[in-house]
Design a protein around this motif. Structure first.
Motif, PDB file in Angstrom:
ATOM      1  N   UNK A 197      24.441  64.336  21.656  1.00  0.00           N
ATOM      2  CA  UNK A 197      24.785  64.924  20.359  1.00  0.00           C
ATOM      3  C   UNK A 197      24.339  66.384  20.311  1.00  0.00           C
ATOM      4  N   UNK A 198      23.120  66.653  20.739  1.00  0.00           N
ATOM      5  CA  UNK A 198      22.619  68.029  20.712  1.00  0.00           C
ATOM      6  C   UNK A 198      23.445  68.943  21.618  1.00  0.00           C
ATOM      7  N   UNK A 199      23.838  68.446  22.777  1.00  0.00           N
ATOM      8  CA  UNK A 199      24.676  69.242  23.679  1.00  0.00           C
ATOM      9  C   UNK A 199      26.042  69.510  23.062  1.00  0.00           C
ATOM     10  N   UNK A 200      26.588  68.520  22.386  1.00  0.00           N
ATOM     11  CA  UNK A 200      27.887  68.668  21.719  1.00  0.00           C
ATOM     12  C   UNK A 200      27.835  69.795  20.686  1.00  0.00           C
ATOM     13  N   UNK A 201      26.783  69.816  19.869  1.00  0.00           N
ATOM     14  CA  UNK A 201      26.646  70.873  18.866  1.00  0.00           C
ATOM     15  C   UNK A 201      26.456  72.226  19.543  1.00  0.00           C
ATOM     16  N   UNK A 202      25.629  72.276  20.575  1.00  0.00           N
ATOM     17  CA  UNK A 202      25.394  73.540  21.282  1.00  0.00           C
ATOM     18  C   UNK A 202      26.667  74.072  21.923  1.00  0.00           C
ATOM     19  N   UNK A 203      27.518  73.188  22.409  1.00  0.00           N
ATOM     20  CA  UNK A 203      28.752  73.596  23.086  1.00  0.00           C
ATOM     21  C   UNK A 203      29.799  74.154  22.138  1.00  0.00           C
ATOM     22  N   UNK A 204      29.814  73.699  20.861  1.00  0.00           N
ATOM     23  CA  UNK A 204      30.953  73.997  20.003  1.00  0.00           C
ATOM     24  C   UNK A 204      30.638  74.738  18.706  1.00  0.00           C
ATOM     25  N   UNK A 205      29.431  74.587  18.141  1.00  0.00           N
ATOM     26  CA  UNK A 205      29.189  75.071  16.777  1.00  0.00           C
ATOM     27  C   UNK A 205      29.321  76.587  16.659  1.00  0.00           C
ATOM     28  N   UNK A 206      28.714  77.325  17.573  1.00  0.00           N
ATOM     29  CA  UNK A 206      28.788  78.798  17.496  1.00  0.00           C
ATOM     30  C   UNK A 206      30.211  79.265  17.748  1.00  0.00           C
ATOM     31  N   UNK A 207      30.895  78.644  18.697  1.00  0.00           N
ATOM     32  CA  UNK A 207      32.289  79.000  18.954  1.00  0.00           C
ATOM     33  C   UNK A 207      33.160  78.826  17.716  1.00  0.00           C
ATOM     34  N   UNK A 208      32.816  77.846  16.873  1.00  0.00           N
ATOM     35  CA  UNK A 208      33.586  77.592  15.646  1.00  0.00           C
ATOM     36  C   UNK A 208      33.180  78.508  14.497  1.00  0.00           C
ATOM     37  N   UNK A 209      32.164  79.325  14.700  1.00  0.00           N
ATOM     38  CA  UNK A 209      31.815  80.302  13.665  1.00  0.00           C
ATOM     39  C   UNK A 209      30.433  80.174  13.095  1.00  0.00           C
ATOM     40  N   UNK A 210      29.629  79.221  13.546  1.00  0.00           N
ATOM     41  CA  UNK A 210      28.256  79.111  13.058  1.00  0.00           C
ATOM     42  C   UNK A 210      27.454  80.318  13.525  1.00  0.00           C
ATOM     43  N   UNK A 211      26.718  80.987  12.627  1.00  0.00           N
ATOM     44  CA  UNK A 211      25.866  82.104  13.071  1.00  0.00           C
ATOM     45  C   UNK A 211      24.873  81.622  14.128  1.00  0.00           C
ATOM     46  N   UNK A 212      24.748  82.350  15.238  1.00  0.00           N
ATOM     47  CA  UNK A 212      23.843  81.896  16.307  1.00  0.00           C
ATOM     48  C   UNK A 212      22.418  81.633  15.841  1.00  0.00           C
ATOM     49  N   UNK A 213      21.944  82.419  14.850  1.00  0.00           N
ATOM     50  CA  UNK A 213      20.561  82.223  14.409  1.00  0.00           C
ATOM     51  C   UNK A 213      20.385  80.970  13.557  1.00  0.00           C
ATOM     52  N   UNK A 214      21.473  80.275  13.259  1.00  0.00           N
ATOM     53  CA  UNK A 214      21.368  79.016  12.508  1.00  0.00           C
ATOM     54  C   UNK A 214      21.615  77.796  13.392  1.00  0.00           C
ATOM     55  N   UNK A 215      21.881  78.032  14.694  1.00  0.00           N
ATOM     56  CA  UNK A 215      22.217  76.920  15.578  1.00  0.00           C
ATOM     57  C   UNK A 215      21.069  75.925  15.701  1.00  0.00           C
ATOM     58  N   UNK A 216      19.848  76.402  15.899  1.00  0.00           N
ATOM     59  CA  UNK A 216      18.724  75.470  16.061  1.00  0.00           C
ATOM     60  C   UNK A 216      18.529  74.612  14.818  1.00  0.00           C
ATOM     61  N   UNK A 217      18.630  75.236  13.642  1.00  0.00           N
ATOM     62  CA  UNK A 217      18.483  74.473  12.400  1.00  0.00           C
ATOM     63  C   UNK A 217      19.602  73.438  12.263  1.00  0.00           C
ATOM     64  N   UNK A 218      20.828  73.875  12.547  1.00  0.00           N
ATOM     65  CA  UNK A 218      21.967  72.953  12.429  1.00  0.00           C
ATOM     66  C   UNK A 218      21.801  71.782  13.391  1.00  0.00           C
ATOM     67  N   UNK A 219      21.370  72.071  14.607  1.00  0.00           N
ATOM     68  CA  UNK A 219      21.152  71.013  15.593  1.00  0.00           C
ATOM     69  C   UNK A 219      20.095  70.030  15.110  1.00  0.00           C
ATOM     70  N   UNK A 220      19.031  70.550  14.500  1.00  0.00           N
ATOM     71  CA  UNK A 220      17.981  69.668  13.972  1.00  0.00           C
ATOM     72  C   UNK A 220      18.541  68.762  12.881  1.00  0.00           C
ATOM     73  N   UNK A 221      19.309  69.317  11.959  1.00  0.00           N
ATOM     74  CA  UNK A 221      19.872  68.517  10.876  1.00  0.00           C
ATOM     75  C   UNK A 221      20.800  67.433  11.419  1.00  0.00           C
ATOM     76  N   UNK A 222      21.674  67.808  12.360  1.00  0.00           N
ATOM     77  CA  UNK A 222      22.582  66.828  12.960  1.00  0.00           C
ATOM     78  C   UNK A 222      21.786  65.755  13.689  1.00  0.00           C
ATOM     79  N   UNK A 223      20.743  66.165  14.400  1.00  0.00           N
ATOM     80  CA  UNK A 223      19.912  65.214  15.128  1.00  0.00           C
ATOM     81  C   UNK A 223      19.275  64.189  14.181  1.00  0.00           C
ATOM     82  N   UNK A 224      18.809  64.650  13.016  1.00  0.00           N
ATOM     83  CA  UNK A 224      18.198  63.732  12.045  1.00  0.00           C
ATOM     84  C   UNK A 224      19.198  62.687  11.570  1.00  0.00           C
TER      85      UNK A 224
END
Length: 312
Positions: A197-224
């Motif tokens: 799941x974490x790899x999936x978010x890392x592979x696609x979220x920023x490419x889809x427009x997520x600000x890079x500085x929010x990737x770690x937070x987004x990954x944590x939320x998805x992980x929870x």
């Protein structure tokens, strides 16, 4: 004390000041913690009216305070936790931001106003929420009377006859989730462990427009949330990821029974702060703090959670 949560509906500067000035000046006199989060125009009016007492008030900007429903609710908790002694209270004079919101944002901020009556029920707090009927849609003003038990009329408080039970109000907004878009959706099938799941978010979220500085937070939320899906959803789940013009959205679903949408024991799906000493049950609360919006639907067929993060 018991929470006081009032709507201040006004159609003139005089009406605003008739309620706001005694509210904040009494707080200063009592040495309460007084916070004002209003428009720049109304802040200037307040400062002019109360003079030197303004130095005892914490003035905050609308965008800083009304950032997301979960974070704004927790901002109240933090200030209540910081109160000293046993007599002072937190007084917040606020003007929630409604103009410019899309329908989902409007619905979720309405939930916030309603759930606050449960989340802060026993808190040492008096919260007065301003609604300018000159600029707000009538539906928003009418809804304020449903989400606030009391109305501020000058220095008086009146019962709101339109007030709705928070559980019923919450359930009203649990309609079907909007369909996922037909194109541009990434999908992780049948995950059974978190690394994928974490790899999936890392592979696609920023490419889809997520600000890079929010990737770690987004990954944590998805992980929870994905952890909850495995724990309560027969050990597996699915993840979808896509973008709209304004947000990146991650949907996590499982086939477990989960809590029912009308079950109050679930804490309004992350709107009620969990006991920090509890060993589990923090995932939804954490996700609400991190994400800009969180949608959840749960029933016999399973649970679906959508996490929204702004692209800007």
């Amino acid at each position: 004390m018991k929470l006081i949560h009032q709507a201040l509906v006004f159609d003139s500067a005089a009406q605003f000041l008739d309620a706001a000035v005694p509210f904040v000046t009494e707080g200063v006199r009592r040495r309460d913690s007084v916070v004002a989060v209003t428009t720049g125009e109304n802040e200037a009016l307040l400062r002019e009216q109360i003079g030197a007492d303004a130095e005892q008030i914490t003035f905050l900007t609308l965008s800083d305070w009304y950032d997301s429903p979960g974070r704004t609710l927790n901002a109240h908790h933090r200030r209540i936790d910081a109160l000293s002694g046993t007599t002072g209270i937190l007084r917040v004079l606020g003007e929630p931001v409604w103009n410019g919101l899309d329908p989902l944002e409007t619905s979720e901020w309405g939930r916030y106003e309603s759930v606050m009556n449960v989340a802060l029920a026993g808190a040492r707090a008096w919260i007065m929420c301003g609604y300018d009927s000159r600029s707000l849609p009538a539906a928003i003003v009418d809804d304020a009377r449903r989400t606030h038990p009391a109305l501020a009329v000058g220095a008086r408080s009146e019962v709101s006859n339109a007030y709705a039970d928070p559980a019923s109000y919450y359930a009203e907004r649990n309609g079907p989730l909007l369909d996922r878009p037909a194109l541009g959706v990434e999908r992780l099938h049948d995950f059974i462990e978190m690394a994928a799941v974490r790899k999936f978010i890392a592979d696609h979220a920023v490419r889809l427009g997520l600000p890079p500085d929010r990737l770690d937070d987004f990954t944590l939320a998805v992980n929870e949330i994905a952890t909850n899906a495995i724990r309560h959803g027969a050990g597996r789940g699915e993840v979808w990821l896509w973008a709209t013009d304004h947000r990146v959205i991650c949907e996590i679903s499982d086939a477990g029974g989960g809590p029912k949408s009308d079950d109050l024991s679930n804490g309004f799906f992350g709107f009620l702060r969990t006991d920090p000493q509890a060993g589990r049950g923090h995932g939804l609360w954490i996700a609400r703090q991190i994400c800009d919006l969180l949608e959840m639907r749960s029933g016999e067929s399973g649970t679906t959670v959508r996490l929204h993060m702004r692209r800007e």
